[in-house]
Design a protein around this motif. Structure first.
Motif, PDB file in Angstrom:
ATOM      1  N   ALA A  79      29.699  27.347 -28.682  1.00 49.95           N
ATOM      2  CA  ALA A  79      29.413  25.942 -28.417  1.00 49.95           C
ATOM      3  C   ALA A  79      29.370  25.747 -26.901  1.00 49.95           C
ATOM      4  CB  ALA A  79      30.482  25.044 -29.029  1.00 49.95           C
ATOM      5  N   VAL A  80      28.208  25.368 -26.391  1.00 48.07           N
ATOM      6  CA  VAL A  80      28.025  25.147 -24.955  1.00 48.07           C
ATOM      7  C   VAL A  80      27.612  23.686 -24.765  1.00 48.07           C
ATOM      8  CG1 VAL A  80      26.755  25.823 -22.890  1.00 48.07           C
ATOM      9  CG2 VAL A  80      27.330  27.540 -24.634  1.00 48.07           C
ATOM     10  N   ALA A  81      28.270  23.000 -23.832  1.00 49.10           N
ATOM     11  CA  ALA A  81      28.016  21.571 -23.662  1.00 49.10           C
ATOM     12  C   ALA A  81      27.824  21.224 -22.197  1.00 49.10           C
ATOM     13  CB  ALA A  81      29.174  20.756 -24.246  1.00 49.10           C
ATOM     14  N   ARG A  82      27.155  20.093 -21.968  1.00 46.47           N
ATOM     15  CA  ARG A  82      27.038  19.543 -20.625  1.00 46.47           C
ATOM     16  C   ARG A  82      26.978  18.026 -20.713  1.00 46.47           C
ATOM     17  NH1 ARG A  82      22.696  20.863 -15.715  1.00 46.47           N
ATOM     18  NH2 ARG A  82      23.201  19.018 -14.465  1.00 46.47           N
ATOM     19  N   TYR A  83      27.669  17.382 -19.785  1.00 47.00           N
ATOM     20  CA  TYR A  83      27.629  15.923 -19.675  1.00 47.00           C
ATOM     21  C   TYR A  83      27.169  15.575 -18.270  1.00 47.00           C
ATOM     22  CZ  TYR A  83      29.020  11.041 -19.644  1.00 47.00           C
ATOM     23  OH  TYR A  83      29.012   9.674 -19.548  1.00 47.00           O
ATOM     24  N   GLU A  84      26.246  14.621 -18.155  1.00 50.15           N
ATOM     25  CA  GLU A  84      25.727  14.220 -16.854  1.00 50.15           C
ATOM     26  C   GLU A  84      25.695  12.696 -16.759  1.00 50.15           C
ATOM     27  OE1 GLU A  84      24.453  15.220 -13.087  1.00 50.15           O
ATOM     28  OE2 GLU A  84      24.989  16.583 -14.712  1.00 50.15           O
ATOM     29  N   PRO A  85      26.496  12.103 -15.848  1.00 52.54           N
ATOM     30  CA  PRO A  85      26.449  10.645 -15.686  1.00 52.54           C
ATOM     31  C   PRO A  85      25.073  10.195 -15.233  1.00 52.54           C
ATOM     32  CG  PRO A  85      28.381  11.577 -14.614  1.00 52.54           C
ATOM     33  CD  PRO A  85      27.495  12.725 -14.980  1.00 52.54           C
ATOM     34  N   GLY A  86      24.634   9.054 -15.746  1.00 56.35           N
ATOM     35  CA  GLY A  86      23.313   8.548 -15.409  1.00 56.35           C
ATOM     36  C   GLY A  86      23.298   7.613 -14.222  1.00 56.35           C
ATOM     37  N   ARG A  87      24.476   7.230 -13.692  1.00 62.09           N
ATOM     38  CA  ARG A  87      24.534   6.293 -12.582  1.00 62.09           C
ATOM     39  C   ARG A  87      25.483   6.840 -11.541  1.00 62.09           C
ATOM     40  NH1 ARG A  87      25.745   4.934 -16.914  1.00 62.09           N
ATOM     41  NH2 ARG A  87      27.938   4.593 -16.442  1.00 62.09           N
ATOM     42  N   ALA A  88      25.039   6.829 -10.280  1.00 62.08           N
ATOM     43  CA  ALA A  88      25.888   7.353  -9.202  1.00 62.08           C
ATOM     44  C   ALA A  88      27.175   6.561  -9.123  1.00 62.08           C
ATOM     45  CB  ALA A  88      25.134   7.265  -7.875  1.00 62.08           C
ATOM     46  N   LEU A 139      17.121  21.785 -19.206  1.00 60.32           N
ATOM     47  CA  LEU A 139      16.702  20.516 -19.808  1.00 60.32           C
ATOM     48  C   LEU A 139      17.243  19.323 -19.025  1.00 60.32           C
ATOM     49  CD1 LEU A 139      17.024  21.059 -23.675  1.00 60.32           C
ATOM     50  CD2 LEU A 139      15.029  21.381 -22.186  1.00 60.32           C
ATOM     51  N   VAL A 140      18.541  19.348 -18.730  1.00 54.05           N
ATOM     52  CA  VAL A 140      19.147  18.220 -18.024  1.00 54.05           C
ATOM     53  C   VAL A 140      18.582  18.092 -16.616  1.00 54.05           C
ATOM     54  CG1 VAL A 140      21.306  17.251 -17.154  1.00 54.05           C
ATOM     55  CG2 VAL A 140      21.264  18.341 -19.398  1.00 54.05           C
ATOM     56  N   ASP A 141      18.507  19.213 -15.907  1.00 51.33           N
ATOM     57  CA  ASP A 141      17.995  19.174 -14.539  1.00 51.33           C
ATOM     58  C   ASP A 141      16.519  18.796 -14.515  1.00 51.33           C
ATOM     59  OD1 ASP A 141      20.513  19.944 -13.753  1.00 51.33           O
ATOM     60  OD2 ASP A 141      19.979  22.062 -13.483  1.00 51.33           O
ATOM     61  N   GLY A 142      15.766  19.277 -15.496  1.00 48.99           N
ATOM     62  CA  GLY A 142      14.352  18.922 -15.549  1.00 48.99           C
ATOM     63  C   GLY A 142      14.148  17.446 -15.821  1.00 48.99           C
ATOM     64  N   ALA A 143      14.935  16.884 -16.745  1.00 49.82           N
ATOM     65  CA  ALA A 143      14.841  15.451 -17.025  1.00 49.82           C
ATOM     66  C   ALA A 143      15.247  14.634 -15.808  1.00 49.82           C
ATOM     67  CB  ALA A 143      15.720  15.099 -18.224  1.00 49.82           C
ATOM     68  N   ALA A 144      16.304  15.085 -15.105  1.00 52.24           N
ATOM     69  CA  ALA A 144      16.760  14.367 -13.916  1.00 52.24           C
ATOM     70  C   ALA A 144      15.721  14.419 -12.809  1.00 52.24           C
ATOM     71  CB  ALA A 144      18.089  14.947 -13.442  1.00 52.24           C
ATOM     72  N   ASP A 145      15.122  15.580 -12.607  1.00 49.62           N
ATOM     73  CA  ASP A 145      14.104  15.721 -11.563  1.00 49.62           C
ATOM     74  C   ASP A 145      12.888  14.846 -11.868  1.00 49.62           C
ATOM     75  OD1 ASP A 145      15.727  17.514 -10.273  1.00 49.62           O
ATOM     76  OD2 ASP A 145      14.671  19.298 -10.987  1.00 49.62           O
ATOM     77  N   ALA A 146      12.502  14.791 -13.137  1.00 50.55           N
ATOM     78  CA  ALA A 146      11.337  13.983 -13.510  1.00 50.55           C
ATOM     79  C   ALA A 146      11.601  12.495 -13.298  1.00 50.55           C
ATOM     80  CB  ALA A 146      10.961  14.248 -14.969  1.00 50.55           C
ATOM     81  N   ALA A 147      12.863  12.084 -13.486  1.00 51.12           N
ATOM     82  CA  ALA A 147      13.210  10.663 -13.361  1.00 51.12           C
ATOM     83  C   ALA A 147      13.594  10.277 -11.942  1.00 51.12           C
ATOM     84  CB  ALA A 147      14.357  10.327 -14.311  1.00 51.12           C
ATOM     85  N   ALA A 148      13.876  11.257 -11.082  1.00 52.58           N
ATOM     86  CA  ALA A 148      14.385  10.974  -9.735  1.00 52.58           C
ATOM     87  C   ALA A 148      13.498  10.023  -8.931  1.00 52.58           C
ATOM     88  CB  ALA A 148      14.597  12.281  -8.976  1.00 52.58           C
ATOM     89  N   HIS A 198      11.863   7.636  -9.851  1.00 55.11           N
ATOM     90  CA  HIS A 198      11.775   6.323 -10.493  1.00 55.11           C
ATOM     91  C   HIS A 198      13.159   5.788 -10.874  1.00 55.11           C
ATOM     92  CE1 HIS A 198       7.455   7.089 -10.711  1.00 55.11           C
ATOM     93  NE2 HIS A 198       7.765   8.295 -11.157  1.00 55.11           N
ATOM     94  N   GLY A 199      14.135   6.077 -10.038  1.00 53.63           N
ATOM     95  CA  GLY A 199      15.462   5.519 -10.249  1.00 53.63           C
ATOM     96  C   GLY A 199      16.458   6.456 -10.874  1.00 53.63           C
ATOM     97  N   GLY A 200      16.062   7.655 -11.251  1.00 53.89           N
ATOM     98  CA  GLY A 200      16.982   8.616 -11.841  1.00 53.89           C
ATOM     99  C   GLY A 200      17.215   8.366 -13.314  1.00 53.89           C
TER     100      GLY A 200
END
Length: 422
Positions: free
Chosen positions: A198-207, A390-399, A401-403
């Motif tokens: 089981a591998v997990a990652r959590y990434e906050p969406g707001r600084a 996946l997480v880094d790619g989604a973050a880079d794509a949204a960066a 436009h507000g992240g």
């Protein structure tokens, strides 16, 4: 009525304008004594006000003086002022007496620096004022230009230090609260051995934001069955995070008590309804049960997004039939169990909707199709690099436009052994 003084170093009556002290040195070089702040004198005695005016005129401060005769006038000025202010405060005013004046200024304008002006026999009152919130005190009968200038500068500097220290404490408290919530929301999987990964990652969406209501957990019971859950409480903030912790702990307790999978979902809804502070709060959940053998998984989905099935280098979007999110229609939810067959080496990836809802343009989002395309382009990666991509790619794509618009939780689940090895 407040009076503001600016002008030359010439002496003026108190009702006129106090000179703006240039504090400049030869050659136009700014003096180290310059203060970028206003000075507010709160004093009802015209003679004492004239004394302060003269001391400031002879000092080396580059600040205009505003004179108020009552605390009421002073508070009106402070409420409207947005730049730093040093208040020279007499404790005996027509509308207030004693330390109450300090308290009211601190409560009204906590960023203002305060220097209390006392009489010769009031040294104890000056010390009490500092203990109440003032930065310094001066005895009127012993004033001189240098002492007054130094007191104003030091008071402003002390206030800056106090504000910085308060901000640091607030950040530390937020970090501690985040850590407590993180331990509750993002637990260490409870597995009996290394037969399941089981591998997990959590990434906050707001600084600098608190963790939100995304949660997950993985538990293996004594019979070898692996149970997993991922959920997302609607909204953001500490209340939603606390509710997410409550639901995760309740789910783990239900699993360890051998509660049926569908009964677990109904129990979580009961707890959510009982614990939520707002009747509009709801939660989406996906629950999985991996029986020993590794050839299938039982899935219950309550309003949560689908999942990714990795089989070799193929990646497919799987969306089992599900019911409504928890709390939308309390007591009327209908959920079903779906069996999904797993081939040798199959891996499942669960996630919250923050992973694909980030904006990639003014009117576009990554979306489920975009996430699937991204996953397929990284299909050869092992578990950890895959979810990081996946997480880094989604973050880079949204960066641009507000992240990321929301917090992201991702859970990658797989048996380490094929069914024949079980």
């Amino acid at each position: 009525m407040a009076e503001t003084r600016t002008g030359s170093h010439a002496r003026h009556p108190v009702s006129a304008v106090l000179p703006a002290q240039t504090g400049a040195q030869p050659g136009g070089r700014a003096s180290v004594w310059d203060v970028n702040a206003a000075i507010l004198l709160v004093e009802d005695d015209a003679g004492d006000a004239l004394l302060v005016e003269e001391m400031l005129a002879d000092g080396e401060l580059d600040s205009a003086l505003t004179w108020c005769k009552t605390l009421t006038e002073a508070l009106t000025f402070l409420r409207a002022h947005r730049t730093p202010v040093c208040v020279l405060l007499d404790l005996h005013l027509p509308d207030v007496h004693g330390l109450s004046a300090v308290t009211q200024i601190v409560e009204t304008t906590p960023d203002a620096a305060i220097v209390v002006l006392t009489g010769l026999a009031e040294a104890e009152a000056g010390l009490d004022a500092v203990a109440t919130g003032a930065q310094d005190y001066l005895v009127k009968g012993r004033l001189d230009p240098q002492a007054l200038s130094r007191a104003v500068r030091y008071a402003l500097q002390r206030k800056q230090v106090e504000r910085a220290a308060a901000a640091l404490r607030a950040n530390q408290q937020m970090a501690q609260e985040n850590a407590r919530l993180e331990r509750g929301l993002l637990p260490v999987p409870l597995l009996n051995d290394d037969g399941f990964e089981a591998v997990a990652r959590y990434e906050p969406g707001r600084a600098h934001g608190l963790l939100s209501g995304d949660f997950y957990d993985v538990v293996q019971t004594s019979d070898g069955t692996v149970h997993a859950v991922i959920g997302d409480v609607s909204g953001h903030g500490a209340a939603e995070a606390a509710l997410g912790v409550c639901l995760r702990v309740a789910w783990r307790t239900a699993v360890l008590c051998r509660t049926d999978q569908l009964e677990q979902i109904a129990l979580l809804e009961e707890i959510l309804v009982a614990e939520r502070s707002d009747p509009h709060v709801f939660a989406t959940v996906t629950s999985l049960v991996f029986p020993p053998g590794g050839d299938h998984v039982r899935i219950v989905r309550a309003g949560h997004p689908g999942l990714l099935l990795r089989q070799g280098t193929d990646v497919e979007w799987v969306e089992p039939e599900g019911g409504i999110a928890l709390g939308l229609l309390p007591g009327h939810g209908q959920w079903i169990t779906t069996d999904l067959m797993l081939g040798p080496g199959a891996r499942l990836v669960l996630f919250s909707d923050g992973l694909f809802e980030g904006r990639t343009g003014p009117d576009t989002r990554l979306g489920e199709d975009g996430l699937l395309a991204m996953a397929r382009s990284r299909a050869t990666l092992p578990a950890r690099p895959f979810i990081d991509a996946l997480v880094d790619g989604a973050a880079d794509a949204a960066a641009p436009h507000g992240g990321l618009a929301d917090d992201v939780a991702v859970l990658h689940l797989a048996w380490n052994r094929t069914p024949h090895d079980q």
